[in-house]
Design a protein around this motif. Structure first.
Motif, mmCIF file in Angstrom:
data_model
loop_
_atom_site.group_PDB
_atom_site.id
_atom_site.type_symbol
_atom_site.label_atom_id
_atom_site.label_comp_id
_atom_site.label_asym_id
_atom_site.label_seq_id
_atom_site.Cartn_x
_atom_site.Cartn_y
_atom_site.Cartn_z
ATOM 1 N N TYR A 210 -67.130 49.336 -38.946
ATOM 2 C CA TYR A 210 -66.352 49.876 -40.065
ATOM 3 C C TYR A 210 -66.408 49.014 -41.316
ATOM 4 O O TYR A 210 -65.699 49.280 -42.279
ATOM 5 N N GLY A 211 -67.199 47.974 -41.321
ATOM 6 C CA GLY A 211 -67.311 47.148 -42.514
ATOM 7 C C GLY A 211 -66.094 46.261 -42.708
ATOM 8 O O GLY A 211 -65.401 45.896 -41.751
ATOM 9 N N SER A 212 -65.807 45.924 -43.958
ATOM 10 C CA SER A 212 -64.721 44.995 -44.269
ATOM 11 C C SER A 212 -63.743 45.617 -45.252
ATOM 12 O O SER A 212 -64.078 46.548 -45.990
ATOM 13 N N ALA A 213 -62.509 45.086 -45.269
ATOM 14 C CA ALA A 213 -61.465 45.586 -46.165
ATOM 15 C C ALA A 213 -60.424 44.486 -46.335
ATOM 16 O O ALA A 213 -60.375 43.520 -45.573
ATOM 17 N N THR A 214 -59.580 44.647 -47.344
ATOM 18 C CA THR A 214 -58.536 43.675 -47.647
ATOM 19 C C THR A 214 -57.177 44.221 -47.228
ATOM 20 O O THR A 214 -56.869 45.387 -47.463
ATOM 21 N N GLY A 215 -56.375 43.379 -46.606
ATOM 22 C CA GLY A 215 -55.015 43.737 -46.233
ATOM 23 C C GLY A 215 -54.028 42.717 -46.778
ATOM 24 O O GLY A 215 -54.406 41.597 -47.148
ATOM 25 N N TYR A 216 -52.756 43.100 -46.816
ATOM 26 C CA TYR A 216 -51.746 42.173 -47.332
ATOM 27 C C TYR A 216 -50.416 42.421 -46.626
ATOM 28 O O TYR A 216 -50.166 43.478 -46.034
ATOM 29 N N ASP A 217 -49.538 41.409 -46.698
ATOM 30 C CA ASP A 217 -48.190 41.489 -46.151
ATOM 31 C C ASP A 217 -47.216 40.817 -47.112
ATOM 32 O O ASP A 217 -47.539 39.784 -47.724
ATOM 33 N N LEU A 218 -46.021 41.402 -47.229
ATOM 34 C CA LEU A 218 -44.945 40.848 -48.030
ATOM 35 C C LEU A 218 -43.687 40.785 -47.174
ATOM 36 O O LEU A 218 -43.455 41.665 -46.336
ATOM 37 N N GLY A 219 -42.868 39.756 -47.364
ATOM 38 C CA GLY A 219 -41.666 39.628 -46.567
ATOM 39 C C GLY A 219 -40.534 38.958 -47.322
ATOM 40 O O GLY A 219 -40.757 38.158 -48.241
ATOM 41 N N TYR A 220 -39.316 39.312 -46.936
ATOM 42 C CA TYR A 220 -38.110 38.692 -47.504
ATOM 43 C C TYR A 220 -37.113 38.505 -46.369
ATOM 44 O O TYR A 220 -36.877 39.426 -45.576
ATOM 45 N N GLN A 221 -36.508 37.318 -46.286
ATOM 46 C CA GLN A 221 -35.671 36.984 -45.143
ATOM 47 C C GLN A 221 -34.507 36.089 -45.546
ATOM 48 O O GLN A 221 -34.621 35.283 -46.483
ATOM 49 N N HIS A 222 -33.388 36.255 -44.847
ATOM 50 C CA HIS A 222 -32.248 35.341 -44.943
ATOM 51 C C HIS A 222 -32.181 34.526 -43.658
ATOM 52 O O HIS A 222 -32.346 35.071 -42.564
ATOM 53 N N GLU A 223 -31.915 33.246 -43.798
ATOM 54 C CA GLU A 223 -31.758 32.368 -42.634
ATOM 55 C C GLU A 223 -30.451 31.596 -42.776
ATOM 56 O O GLU A 223 -30.293 30.760 -43.671
ATOM 57 N N TRP A 224 -29.492 31.908 -41.895
ATOM 58 C CA TRP A 224 -28.198 31.231 -41.860
ATOM 59 C C TRP A 224 -28.217 30.174 -40.764
ATOM 60 O O TRP A 224 -28.673 30.429 -39.650
ATOM 61 N N LYS A 225 -27.692 28.991 -41.060
ATOM 62 C CA LYS A 225 -27.561 27.939 -40.062
ATOM 63 C C LYS A 225 -26.114 27.463 -40.012
ATOM 64 O O LYS A 225 -25.497 27.224 -41.049
ATOM 65 N N TRP A 226 -25.594 27.368 -38.777
ATOM 66 C CA TRP A 226 -24.260 26.813 -38.564
ATOM 67 C C TRP A 226 -24.411 25.568 -37.719
ATOM 68 O O TRP A 226 -24.936 25.624 -36.606
ATOM 69 N N ASP A 227 -23.960 24.439 -38.235
ATOM 70 C CA ASP A 227 -24.170 23.118 -37.648
ATOM 71 C C ASP A 227 -25.631 22.972 -37.224
ATOM 72 O O ASP A 227 -26.524 23.542 -37.825
ATOM 73 N N ARG A 228 -25.900 22.224 -36.186
ATOM 74 C CA ARG A 228 -27.290 22.007 -35.783
ATOM 75 C C ARG A 228 -27.741 22.953 -34.684
ATOM 76 O O ARG A 228 -28.902 22.923 -34.278
ATOM 77 N N TRP A 229 -26.851 23.840 -34.224
ATOM 78 C CA TRP A 229 -27.131 24.537 -32.981
ATOM 79 C C TRP A 229 -27.358 26.039 -33.119
ATOM 80 O O TRP A 229 -28.020 26.641 -32.281
ATOM 81 N N TRP A 230 -26.811 26.659 -34.145
ATOM 82 C CA TRP A 230 -26.878 28.111 -34.239
ATOM 83 C C TRP A 230 -27.617 28.544 -35.492
ATOM 84 O O TRP A 230 -27.460 27.945 -36.561
ATOM 85 N N GLN A 231 -28.399 29.606 -35.346
ATOM 86 C CA GLN A 231 -29.187 30.105 -36.463
ATOM 87 C C GLN A 231 -29.325 31.616 -36.359
ATOM 88 O O GLN A 231 -29.626 32.159 -35.297
#
Length: 261
Positions: A210-231
């Motif tokens: 099938y030859g070659s083609a270009t693909g892409y990905d975009l993402g957005y995320q929130h990361e919450w951390k509570w003390d050192r143990w929970w995420q």
């Protein structure tokens, strides 16, 4: 999720995952649950566990793993899963299962750059053997008290012994890509924090026939951390890639929770 330590080096682990995909005329979901035992000592870790579909006792598999830091720069990891989490949902929908062997090595120069290599072999129940090799390099481009930007380059090669079938399964495919990630620590109070993560990647891939083609990905995320143990993290993603000569769009929602008691 990990339990408190007991007998100095041991803890229990619990896992849960849910996957869903729409194929146009049909859709398929798969829920996995698992439990295991983890041992850690002197920068070495071993794990074993069982996983299955929901709590039905069906599609039961065994997970084994070993990892070790050889020094401050070199790390390697080995794994085996008799009910592979990499099984395509189309293959699962057709009644197949798979087992996977993985091996990876990572070199970390310091906090700003690292390189990695990963090899895997997945044997599906239809007789197909899928082998792959991935290479990557990550470099910190900019950093401050609240902002970190990283860039990367990656290469990937995959071969299938029995191409074709009901799932995406070319004889071979290759890709080389660039990625960019920016973390913005929007709020912090002692060990609690909120980080917004923006990701973008683009890759040029080729597929036999099938030859070659270009693909892409975009993402957005929130990361919450509570003390050192929970995420807690959650996010949205959008991508566009070409499979068997046809361009497809992919939208994703991810939610993850990790913690230790």
């Amino acid at each position: 999720m990990l339990s408190p330590w007991f007998a100095q080096n041991w803890r229990w682990s619990l896992q849960h995952s849910y996957d869903w995909a729409n194929f146009g005329l049909s859709d398929q979901d798969l829920t996995r649950v698992g439990a295991g035992l983890v041992w850690q000592s002197r920068r070495r870790e071993a794990l074993s566990g069982r996983n299955q579909r929901e709590l039905t006792g069906k599609d039961t598999g065994v997970r084994l793993g070993w990892s070790q830091w050889l020094d401050d720069h070199w790390f390697y990891q080995l794994g085996y899963n008799s009910w592979s989490a990499d099984l395509p949902l189309r293959a699962y929908q057709a009644g197949m299962d798979a087992q996977t062997l993985t091996a990876s090595v990572r070199w970390k120069g310091d906090e700003s750059h690292s390189a990695s290599a990963t090899m895997s072999a997945m044997e599906l129940s239809d007789g197909n053997l899928r082998s792959s090799l991935g290479l990557g390099y990550q470099q910190r481009l900019w950093g401050s008290a609240h902002h970190v930007t990283e860039g990367g380059i990656s290469a990937y090669r995959e071969n299938n012994s029995q191409p074709g079938g009901v799932y995406f399964n070319p004889k071979n495919q290759d890709s080389i890509g660039l990625s960019l990630r920016h973390d913005w620590t929007t709020w912090r109070r002692y060990e609690d924090s909120l980080t917004q993560r923006f990701t973008a990647s683009v890759a040029r891939g080729s597929q036999s026939g099938y030859g070659s083609a270009t693909g892409y990905d975009l993402g957005y995320q929130h990361e919450w951390k509570w003390d050192r143990w929970w995420q807690l993290n959650y996010g949205l993603g959008y991508g566009s890639h070409v499979y068997d000569g046809k361009r497809e769009q992919r939208r994703s929602v991810t939610v993850g929770l990790s913690g230790a008691f």
